[in-house]
Scaffold this active site. Structure first.
Site, PDB file in Angstrom:
ATOM      1  N   GLY A  14      -2.636  58.123  27.458  1.00 55.15           N
ATOM      2  CA  GLY A  14      -2.375  59.481  26.966  1.00 55.15           C
ATOM      3  C   GLY A  14      -1.534  59.438  25.702  1.00 55.15           C
ATOM      4  NE  ARG A  75      -5.908  58.931  30.449  1.00 58.45           N
ATOM      5  CZ  ARG A  75      -4.581  58.867  30.374  1.00 58.45           C
ATOM      6  NH1 ARG A  75      -3.981  57.716  30.548  1.00 58.45           N
ATOM      7  NH2 ARG A  75      -3.856  59.952  30.141  1.00 58.45           N
ATOM      8  CG  ASP A 106       2.375  52.742  35.081  1.00 59.08           C
ATOM      9  OD1 ASP A 106       3.458  52.209  35.311  1.00 59.08           O
ATOM     10  OD2 ASP A 106       1.372  52.646  35.817  1.00 59.08           O
ATOM     11  CB  THR A 129       4.111  57.900  28.562  1.00 57.53           C
ATOM     12  OG1 THR A 129       3.824  58.913  29.546  1.00 57.53           O
ATOM     13  CG2 THR A 129       5.303  57.095  29.057  1.00 57.53           C
ATOM     14  CG  ASP A 131       3.595  61.035  32.262  1.00 60.14           C
ATOM     15  OD1 ASP A 131       3.433  62.201  31.865  1.00 60.14           O
ATOM     16  OD2 ASP A 131       2.645  60.294  32.580  1.00 60.14           O
ATOM     17  CG  ASP A 133       5.638  57.262  34.082  1.00 56.28           C
ATOM     18  OD1 ASP A 133       5.692  56.913  32.885  1.00 56.28           O
ATOM     19  OD2 ASP A 133       4.567  57.363  34.700  1.00 56.28           O
ATOM     20  NE  ARG A 175      -0.441  58.818  34.682  1.00 57.41           N
ATOM     21  CZ  ARG A 175      -1.712  58.945  34.305  1.00 57.41           C
ATOM     22  NH1 ARG A 175      -2.650  58.987  35.211  1.00 57.41           N
ATOM     23  NH2 ARG A 175      -2.048  58.997  33.041  1.00 57.41           N
TER      24      ARG A 175
HETATM   25  O1  F6P Z   1       0.368  60.091  31.124  1.00 60.03           O
HETATM   26  C1  F6P Z   1       0.366  61.217  30.327  1.00 60.03           C
HETATM   27  C2  F6P Z   1      -0.401  62.338  30.959  1.00 60.03           C
HETATM   28  O2  F6P Z   1      -0.335  63.455  30.100  1.00 60.03           O
HETATM   29  C3  F6P Z   1       0.041  62.714  32.376  1.00 60.03           C
HETATM   30  O3  F6P Z   1       1.176  63.524  32.386  1.00 60.03           O
HETATM   31  C4  F6P Z   1      -1.198  63.397  32.879  1.00 60.03           C
HETATM   32  O4  F6P Z   1      -1.266  63.320  34.287  1.00 60.03           O
HETATM   33  C5  F6P Z   1      -2.313  62.608  32.256  1.00 60.03           C
HETATM   34  O5  F6P Z   1      -1.755  61.970  31.109  1.00 60.03           O
HETATM   35  C6  F6P Z   1      -3.507  63.410  31.839  1.00 60.03           C
HETATM   36  O6  F6P Z   1      -4.436  62.547  31.284  1.00 60.03           O
HETATM   37  P1  F6P Z   1      -5.785  62.975  30.560  1.00 60.03           P
HETATM   38  O7  F6P Z   1      -5.425  63.577  29.241  1.00 60.03           O
HETATM   39  O8  F6P Z   1      -6.545  61.713  30.416  1.00 60.03           O
HETATM   40  O9  F6P Z   1      -6.424  63.988  31.449  1.00 60.03           O
END
Ligand code: F6P
Length: 326
Positions: A14, A75, A106, A129, A131, A133, A175
């Protein structure tokens, strides 16, 4: 003398505001130290599909203020397979890249850890990130900007919540982590944060209602971390409709707005420090570490520790939120 002559840089997972500031810092610190820089597009995917460009200092001009990532991100499922990683390794060799700087969360650092050990390849990670985390760093790049975005949005929702005397559940990202929800709640004067870290301790919704959260107020805002452990804002609102029908409840899911925007000063500075430090780390012979900042000091955190997924929330913040929401 380091044997590293050419460093590859990528952003993965992300996106997060401040990733561009990190790309700029890595590029310029590398060139300053006499290294060649190769930009890899679309994260690990670009290593498999060979999307690589030489970077000079000018390639990173005028990007420090931009959200997103000029390197694009993805991803990449293929990189999770040994065949995909073998292709990635061949691309690195083909371009003469002998070390990697990976910026991401992560998943990015997990991929980096596996790849580095399989091919004995030098990698340094930078935590990017929203998050927050990753263990071993007080803050990750993008977290502060996302918190500010949440704050702006919740301030606006509060206007309508107050006018209509409603209970609002506002779902934020993170997340499996509750950092955005908890600190977002403190920053906006919310009544509570419902977060996964304390889900096994008590039923946070029941506690909120039992504490008589509306006794002195005409509206209420509750920030909910998106995790399946909390159930998310929709599920909580459904419960309120069934169990406490006296409340006029509404839900807002903030979504990807939290990932965009120009990075805050805090994120730009964090990214600049971490980016420059990642090159120092490589030249010092550090391998398989993430750059962290703890109490304003740069630290090297082994990948294994950073991605263990158990960065604790600060209990003092929880308590502060409880006290201030009376
Ligand atoms: O890890 C960053 C994040 O924004 C999380 O907070 C969220 O759960 C996820 O990515 C969403 O990912 P995507 O944009 O691939 O749906």
């Amino acid at each position: 003398m380091s044997s590293i002559k050419c460093v590859g840089i990528l952003t993965s997972g992300g996106d997060a505001p401040g990733m561009n500031a990190a790309v700029r810092a890595v590029t310029r610190a590398a060139i300053y130290n006499g290294l060649e820089v190769k930009a890899i597009y679309r994260g690990y995917k670009g290593l498999i599909t060979d999307e690589i460009e030489n970077f000079r200092t000018q390639n990173v001009s005028n990007i420090i203020q931009q959200g997103g990532t000029i390197l694009k991100t993805a991803r990449c499922k293929e990189f999770m397979t040994p065949e995909g990683r073998q292709l990635a390794y061949e691309t690195l060799k083909k371009h003469g890249i002998d070390a990697l700087i990976c910026i991401g969360g992560d998943g990015t650092l997990t991929g980096a850890r596996i790849f580095a050990s399989e091919f004995d390849f030098p990698i340094v990670g930078i935590p990017g990130t929203i998050d927050n985390d990753l263990f071993g760093t007080d803050n990750t790049i993008g977290y502060d900007t996302a918190l500010n975005t949440i704050m702006d949005a919740v301030d606006k929702i509060r206007d309508t919540a107050t006018s209509h005397e409603r209970l609002f559940f506002i779902e934020v990202m993170g997340r499996d982590a509750g950092f955005l929800a908890l600190n977002g709640a403190i920053a906006t004067g919310a009544e509570a944060a419902i977060i996964p870290e304390i889900a096994t301790e008590n039923d946070q919704l029941t506690e909120l209602i039992r504490n008589g959260f509306r006794k002195s107020k005409n509206s209420s805002i509750v920030l909910v971390a998106e995790s399946p452990i909390t159930g998310g804002a929709m599920a909580l609102a459904d419960r309120v409709k069934n169990e406490y029908p006296q409340y006029d409840v509404r839900v807002t899911i903030l979504g990807h707005i939290q990932r965009g925007g120009s990075p805050s000063a805090i994120d730009r500075i964090l990214a600049s420090r971490m980016g420059a430090a990642s090159i120092d780390a490589l030249l010092e012979g550090q391998r398989n570490v993430m750059i962290g900042i703890q109490n304003d000091e740069l630290v090297y955190v082994p990948f294994n520790k950073a991605i263990k997924n158990d960065k604790p929330i600060n209990r003092e913040l929880l308590n502060t939120l409880r006290i201030l929401s009376i």
